[in-house]
Structures are given as structure tokens and as C-alpha cells.
Design an enzyme around this catalytic site. Structure first.
Site, short mmCIF file in Angstrom:
data_model
loop_
_atom_site.label_atom_id
_atom_site.label_comp_id
_atom_site.label_asym_id
_atom_site.label_seq_id
_atom_site.Cartn_x
_atom_site.Cartn_y
_atom_site.Cartn_z
N ASP A 66 83.58 -55.28 22.58
CA ASP A 66 83.35 -56.72 22.61
C ASP A 66 82.56 -57.16 21.38
OD1 ASP A 66 80.93 -55.58 23.28
OD2 ASP A 66 80.82 -56.43 25.28
N ASN A 132 73.06 -57.98 34.82
CA ASN A 132 73.76 -58.91 35.72
C ASN A 132 75.08 -58.33 36.22
OD1 ASN A 132 75.41 -59.07 33.51
ND2 ASN A 132 75.24 -61.29 33.23
N HIS A 134 77.58 -57.16 34.34
CA HIS A 134 78.76 -57.32 33.47
C HIS A 134 79.16 -55.98 32.85
CE1 HIS A 134 76.28 -58.45 29.57
NE2 HIS A 134 76.27 -57.16 29.79
N GLU A 139 81.61 -61.20 32.43
CA GLU A 139 80.40 -61.67 33.10
C GLU A 139 80.68 -61.88 34.59
OE1 GLU A 139 77.68 -61.63 31.56
OE2 GLU A 139 77.82 -62.42 29.52
C1 F6R Z 1 78.02 -53.95 24.81
C2 F6R Z 1 78.43 -54.49 26.11
C3 F6R Z 1 77.49 -54.80 27.22
C4 F6R Z 1 76.36 -53.78 27.34
C5 F6R Z 1 75.41 -54.14 28.47
C6 F6R Z 1 74.22 -53.21 28.49
O1 F6R Z 1 79.15 -53.70 24.00
O2 F6R Z 1 79.58 -54.69 26.29
O3 F6R Z 1 78.19 -54.85 28.43
O4 F6R Z 1 76.90 -52.51 27.54
O5 F6R Z 1 74.96 -55.45 28.30
O6 F6R Z 1 73.45 -53.40 27.34
P1 F6R Z 1 72.28 -52.40 26.96
O7 F6R Z 1 72.92 -51.09 26.69
O8 F6R Z 1 71.67 -52.98 25.71
O9 F6R Z 1 71.36 -52.36 28.12
#
Ligand code: F6R
Length: 241
Positions: A66, A132, A134, A139
Site C-alpha cells: 500500500d 484498528n 486494518h 480500514e
Molecule cells: C503497512 C500497512 C499497515 C501496517 C499496520 C501496522 O504497509 O499496510 O497495515 O502494517 O498499520 O503498522 P505498524 O507495523 O507500524 O504497527
């Protein structure tokens, strides 16, 4: 019923090395692996460990999961640049192809082009989990068949972007959709730290629901959850559905 996914729980200081060893095994067994990678704080130590191990990416193709929209090209939070900085540019044996999300032109078309790349087939997809629930930028509210698309970011995701160093909180992004992620031959869900314990338990042991998009990963027949002990503290081993 017993979980269909495989769960591996590691001590925090052994987590990154363990996941890196597994990935090196996959790359060795199948040098032309097509792999989808996330960014964020979770995989950073994994990428360090892969560099340290001289991971054999040379025949592989890497696709980004993403990307944020609305950030300048040199913004340190841009996912394409972050993955380059943390992994791709540091590898002695870099991938044959690296596909960040090419943002040229209208965002819908950028999403469409990236979707075509993913639709060609993914052998392995690594994802993190947001607090959350996602995965990617799917989301809360995203269904299991959601397409690769432009998405409005949840408030929490915007704050996280700022914590990653984004100059201004991005409001939207492009993500591979859950449908595409579930088509990958194999999925590894990565979770580390106490801050992920509640959401990991909801994703794995609560009901499958769009409110927790990561819960849909349980539909996949080759899901491996790679957690550290802190992120696994709320798991009971008993999924509800
Ligand atoms: C990143 C992504 C997000 C993260 C998630 C966790 O490419 O797609 O879904 O994997 O927000 O983020 P961290 O690892 O920073 O806690």
C-alpha cells in the site's frame, strides 16, 4: 473449533531473526518468489535481519502492499521509499524487480495498474495489523472481497503516518484489496508488541467482521501468524467462529 491458521510465538528478541530465517528458506526453495511486502514499524527489524543474512532476493519480484496519497515524492513516510531505504537498497542481492505503487496519473489508474501486477499471482504476502484491525489500508468497513482501490484513511492511520514522519497527515491511500491478498498462495500475518495484543485476539478469535478486516485472513488456507510474546498475550487459542 480449532484454529485453521498456524501460530508461531517468539520471544521479542528472537522474532525478527526467526521470520527472516523462514523467508530465506522460502527464497532458497523458490528463487523466483513473487512476494508482497508491507512497511511500518513491525517489519523494520525483519528487514534489518534479512539484510544481515544476505537474503537471496535476486530472482524474486517484490510488490508493495500500500501507499499514501498526497505526500511529496521525497516524503520519508512514503511507503515505496521506506521499503527501498529499509530493505531493497541495502540488499547485496536485490530483487529482479521491485514494484512500489507508481503514482503517476490519476490515483484510480495507479491502483488499477498495481492491481494488475498483483493479479499476475503472489506466492507469499506479508502483512502487519493496524491497532484498528486494518490490513494494508483495508480500514474497518472493508469486506473480504474488497478490491484494490483508493481509500480514505481512518483517523488512526493518519496519525500513524505522522508518527512515521509524514510532513502532513495524508488523508487517502492506495491499497491492495482483501480479495487480492486472499488470492496469494500464502499469507504471513506479523504482529509485535503489547499494543497489538487486543486487536490480534479480536482478529484471530473474535467474529469475522468488516469491523476488523484482519479477521478475514482466517479464511485463507495457508495463513501463518508470526507474533512475538507481547502481541500474543491475549490469545486463548479458541477462535469464536
Ligand atoms: C503497512 C500497512 C499497515 C501496517 C499496520 C501496522 O504497509 O499496510 O497495515 O502494517 O498499520 O503498522 P505498524 O507495523 O507500524 O504497527
Amino acid at each position: 473449533r480449532s484454529p485453521r491458521y498456524r501460530l508461531e510465538v517468539l520471544p521479542p528478541d528472537a522474532w525478527a531473526g526467526h521470520v527472516a530465517d523462514r523467508l530465506v528458506e522460502r527464497l532458497t526453495a523458490r528463487p523466483t518468489l513473487r512476494i508482497c511486502l508491507p512497511t511500518g514499524d513491525t517489519p523494520t527489524p525483519l528487514y534489518d535481519a534479512l539484510v544481515g543474512r544476505g537474503a537471496p532476493f535476486g530472482g524474486a519480484e517484490v510488490l508493495l502492499l500500500d501507499e499514501y496519497l498526497g505526500l511529496s515524492e521525497d516524503d520519508p513516510a512514503r511507503a515505496g521509499e521506506r521499503l527501498r531505504r529499509e530493505l531493497i537498497d541495502r540488499l547485496a542481492d536485490p530483487p529482479a524487480a521491485y514494484h512500489p505503487i507508481d503514482l503517476a496519473g490519476p490515483p484510480d489508474q495507479a491502483a488499477g495498474r498495481h492491481d494488475v501486477l498483483a493479479a499476475a499471482g503472489l506466492d507469499l504476502t506479508l502483512v502487519g495489523i493496524g491497532r484498528n484491525g486494518h490490513v494494508g489500508f483495508n480500514e474497518p468497513g472493508s469486506d473480504a472481497d474488497s478490491e484494490t482501490r483508493v481509500v480514505a484513511l481512518a483517523a488512526e492511520s493518519r496519525q500513524v503516518a505522522e508518527a512515521y514522519g509524514a510532513s502532513e497527515g495524508p488523508r487517502s491511500g492506495i491499497t491492495l484489496g482483501l480479495r487480492r491478498l486472499l488470492e496469494s498462495a500464502e499469507i504471513w500475518l506479523l504482529a509485535t508488541g503489547r499494543s497489538k495484543a487486543e486487536i490480534l485476539a479480536r482478529a484471530l478469535e473474535g467474529p469475522e467482521t468488516p469491523q476488523v478486516p484482519a479477521s478475514f485472513l482466517r479464511r485463507h488456507h495457508r495463513l501463518t501468524v508470526l507474533a512475538d510474546e507481547a502481541a500474543a498475550t491475549r490469545l486463548t487459542g479458541r477462535p469464536s467462529s
